[in-house]
Design an enzyme around this catalytic site. Structure first.
Site, PDB file in Angstrom:
ATOM      1  N   ASP A 119     -20.937 -19.576  13.953  1.00  0.00           N
ATOM      2  CA  ASP A 119     -21.264 -19.689  12.529  1.00  0.00           C
ATOM      3  C   ASP A 119     -22.756 -19.484  12.273  1.00  0.00           C
ATOM      4  O   ASP A 119     -23.586 -19.627  13.184  1.00  0.00           O
ATOM      5  CB  ASP A 119     -20.811 -21.051  11.985  1.00  0.00           C
ATOM      6  N   GLU A 135     -21.539 -25.383  13.727  1.00  0.00           N
ATOM      7  CA  GLU A 135     -22.719 -26.047  14.259  1.00  0.00           C
ATOM      8  C   GLU A 135     -23.751 -26.272  13.159  1.00  0.00           C
ATOM      9  O   GLU A 135     -24.470 -27.260  13.157  1.00  0.00           O
ATOM     10  CB  GLU A 135     -23.320 -25.200  15.393  1.00  0.00           C
TER      11      GLU A 135
END
Ligand SMILES: *[C@@H]1O[C@H](CO)[C@@H](O)[C@H](O)[C@H]1NC(C)=O
Ligand SMILES: *[C@@H]1O[C@H](CO)[C@@H](O)[C@H](O)[C@H]1NC(C)=O
Ligand SMILES: *[C@@H]1O[C@H](CO)[C@@H](O)[C@H](O)[C@H]1NC(C)=O
Ligand SMILES: [Zn+2]
Length: 559
Positions: free
Chosen positions: A153, A219
């Site tokens: 991400d 994250e």
């Protein structure tokens, strides 16, 4: 890395350090000489560690990685992954419900297209639908596997900044030097590098030790959908402490203390985390007959009081900051003499330790964040109407908890500081579910704003601990290959991370957690989490070389 600020901070610190020292007060030649015995004991460095039984594979791969074709292959892979906007949102709904997870499906399809062999040779699992885990089976089950991680991400692009990008954020544009786009630095190089390295099975390499690659999918937000589920899966599959070590993203390397000495800074500990919600509830009413203090005025006093009590700085001999200083003093070219002298004395002299703390903060004021809990009042809201008294007002204070402290200590301290203000305004103080005072004018409630409290991390063993030595030796070897004989001195320096990575979920998997990105700081155009994120693809090639050696070295080690 969530809050890459640490990275920016490292740069800032080194700039400040250079400013602070100005022209060195001593001839560089003299100041450069470390105090050998001290350095050996307090910031041990290790010989280059290179693969021996796998020497031929390593050599062949070095040649492959050195070719123009390989660079183009890496450019191509990086462009493909950067073009998929795997944005991470704080308000992500559950996997399977929120349509914004769809970009991760696209991302996986792209990985299968780019790395078909990996998907055939390694056992691939998707945890919680979108978080990929790859298992590379070794032949010797008595060796604990090593876990290498990163995340897919990226932080969203702020629409208002779109026209400040030199090339569009999801273009993956390559101008011959830089490859542009969100995720090009943080953290798609790790994904590309690890998957590319596992194709070395083509060279006839069958690992003795198993290796596992796992990639987070949020994250940059909570890490719940990804890392949390990954950690549950890994603990069930491999057992508690089932890994020999973990390598995750972290800080880059660079000349942290001026001169030409390169410092590689694996983070061996992370600060804790706490978002404090302060809520004041009072009776409403018409503002033509107001009380002397409205809830907003009371909240202002609360905030003022908190800011009047910054957290204590504590430079402790047991702390990671002290280890960092020992390495800085032993090898940093532009470290002031007074710091060098005090660091040495502070090993067993309490007075010197105190003086060192003062000198350290004079030299690098921003380093206070390394040796204290920080607090930042980041959000405040309250009031709805100009003629109505506010009934409920809120502030949220972000804290990064020092290594020497804890969530509990922070909560107790906050309650103690705010008790007088609750008494003054006749408020019931509810501190984390416990009433500390009772008052009739309203309520002051303290709580964990988002349920994200995190203790400071366990500290990874350094010094002569075998996993640390293996990492350090691999770093030094990779640099030796990069710069050749006569290259700059390379120092490996254990460092404290001020932010948290996905590893905050991985504490039960091993004691040996390293957060380190083998990338030169000057191979990043503008850092991460901001406009113009761009990387030199040659740095990704270098990272692949490093990961290759790291895996081959671990495969030969009997740790
Ligand atoms: C705290 O005080 C409030 C009101 O004064 C009361 O309603 C609540 O039950 C008390 N909570 C505890 C945990 O004692
Ligand atoms: C606190 O508030 C209650 C209820 O309004 C009131 O009866 C009491 O006198 C107040 N106490 C003080 C010290 O102001
Ligand atoms: C580690 O395990 C303990 C006990 O099962 C659990 O309470 C804790 O949340 C786990 N820690 C992490 C970081 O997952
Ligand atoms: Zn990251």
């Amino acid at each position: 890395m969530r809050n890459w600020a640490k990275c920016a901070l490292a740069v800032y610190l080194s700039v400040q350090a250079r400013k602070a020292t100005g022209t060195p007060q001593f001839p560089i030649g003299l100041s450069l000489a470390p105090v050998p015995e001290f350095a050996e004991n307090y910031c041990p460095q290790f010989a280059p560690l290179y693969p021996k039984t796998h020497h031929d594979i390593d050599e062949v791969l070095e040649d492959v990685y050195g070719t123009e074709d390989f660079l183009l292959e890496v450019v191509n892979a990086m462009q493909a992954v950067v073009r998929i906007p795997t944005e991470s949102y704080d308000d992500f709904g559950p996997v399977g419900e929120d349509p914004r997870w769809q970009s991760f499906v696209t991302f996986h399809a792209e990985l299968e297209r780019l790395f078909p062999l990996v998907h055939r040779k390694l056992r691939a699992t998707k945890v919680n639908k979108h978080a990929p885990v790859f298992h590379w089976q070794g032949t010797d089950d008595t060796l604990l596997p090593v876990l290498l991680t990163g995340h897919i991400d990226v932080v969203p692009v702020e629409p208002a900044t779109l026209d400040l990008w030199e090339h569009p954020p999801y273009s993956g544009y390559y101008d011959g030097t830089w490859l542009w786009g969100r995720g090009s630095c943080d953290d798609k190089p790790d994904v590309v590098s690890l998957l590319r390295v596992s194709t070395i099975s083509l060279q006839g390499f069958t690992p003795r030790r198993s290796f596992v690659f796992a990639f987070g999918i949020d994250e940059e937000s909570a890490g719940y959908a990804g890392a949390y589920h990954i950690s549950q899966y890994l603990e069930e599959t491999y057992g508690r402490n089932g890994f020999a070590a973990i390598l995750d993203e972290g800080l880059t390397y660079g000349t942290r203390y001026g001169g030409d000495v390169i410092f590689a800074t694996p983070c061996t500990a992370e600060k804790g985390y706490f978002d404090l919600r302060i809520e004041i509830s009072t009776l409403g009413g018409h503002s033509s007959v107001p009380p002397r203090h409205t809830a907003i005025g009371m909240l202002a006093s609360v905030i003022t009081l908190l800011e009047a009590h910054p957290h204590e700085t504590v430079l402790s001999r047991e702390g990671t900051a002290f280890q960092e200083l020992q390495c800085a003093a032993s090898y940093g070219p532009e470290v002031p003499d007074v710091i060098r002298r005090l660091v040495k004395a502070a090993v067993d002299d309490d007075k010197a330790l105190e003086q060192l703390q003062t000198a350290f903060l004079e030299w690098q004021p921003a380093a206070a964040a390394e040796i204290s809990t920080t607090q930042a009042v980041d959000i405040v809201f309250g009031g709805v109407k100009v003629n109505a008294l506010p009934e409920k007002v809120t502030a949220i204070v972000n804290h990064r908890i020092a290594e020497h402290s804890s969530v509990r200590e922070l909560q107790e301290r906050t309650a103690k500081i705010l008790k007088p203000v609750a008494e003054r305004y006749n408020l019931t103080l509810d501190a984390f579910g416990k009433n500390m005072t009772t008052g009739g004018s309203g309520r002051l409630a303290l709580s964990d704003a988002f349920g994200t409290a995190l203790e400071p991390s366990p500290v990874t063993p350094t010094g002569h601990s075998p996993p640390y030595v293996l990492l350090a030796g691999t770093i030094v070897e990779a640099m030796r290959k990069k710069f050749g004989a006569g290259g700059p001195k390379v120092v490996v320096q254990p460092t404290l991370a001020l932010g948290n990575t996905d590893t905050k979920r991985y504490w039960n998997l091993t004691r040996h957690i390293f957060r380190y990105s083998h990338i030169s700081a000057d191979a990043l155009y503008n850092g991460a989490h901001t406009i113009n994120e761009a990387i030199k693809p040659t740095a990704v090639v270098e990272k692949i070389g490093f990961h290759t050696k790291f895996i081959l070295n671990w495969d030969e080690a009997d740790i």
